[in-house]
Design a protein around this motif. Structure first.
Motif: not given
Length: 162
Positions: A36, A39-40, A50-52, A55, A88-89, A95, A98-99
């Motif tokens: 987490f 990810a953002g 990474c989040w974008q 997703e 960001a998530p 997160l 989504s995974k």
């Protein structure tokens, strides 16, 4: 367009391309250890977090999967429906969801390809110019591209173990 019989020998190589791992990281490898906290974060001079990327991959993959198996599926609005609203998530749980969803949808597409009852080359009932084979290859290509981006962003952030 010439038609060829749906060859069962074609199913496994297509499933393997979807799963990745020969020429690029698998989805599982790209997501392993993605925290987490990372990810953002945006790496310098990169357009996405990474989040974008995750997703976007998940949303596009879901669209391709559902389009392939559900004639009533309505694709999201492009491009807004294919990208998350924030870099960001919203939470660690988001997160994780989504995974899990990305993994489940990839597994579902592989199952469609491996299903001998499905003709890989037959036109889709709701899209006669498209086939399950085409959708599987589009998905494999799209995932490979964005998994490469995800790995690169993680490397730039120091969050990837070679």
């Amino acid at each position: 367009m010439p038609r060829f019989p749906s060859n069962p020998d074609l199913r496994l190589p297509i499933a393997n391309v979807l799963r990745g791992g020969s020429a690029h990281a698998t989805l599982a490898q790209a997501l392993a250890g993605l925290s987490f906290a990372i990810a953002g974060k945006k790496a310098p001079r990169t357009p996405y977090t990474c989040w974008q990327l995750l997703e976007h991959l998940r949303l596009a993959q879901q669209d391709i999967l559902e389009f392939s198996r559900d004639p009533a599926w309505q694709s999201p609005e492009f491009p807004a429906g294919y990208w998350p609203p924030t870099p960001a998530p919203p939470s660690a749980a988001a997160l994780t969801r989504s995974k899990k969803a990305a993994t489940a949808d990839l597994d579902a597409m592989v199952a469609l390809v491996l299903d001998p009852a499905r003709d890989l080359l037959a036109p889709l009932p709701h899209a006669p110019d498209k086939t399950l084979l085409r959708e599987a290859l589009v998905l494999a290509d799209h995932n490979a591209y964005h998994l490469g981006q995800l790995v690169l962003v993680r490397k730039l952030l120091g969050a990837w173990k070679d």
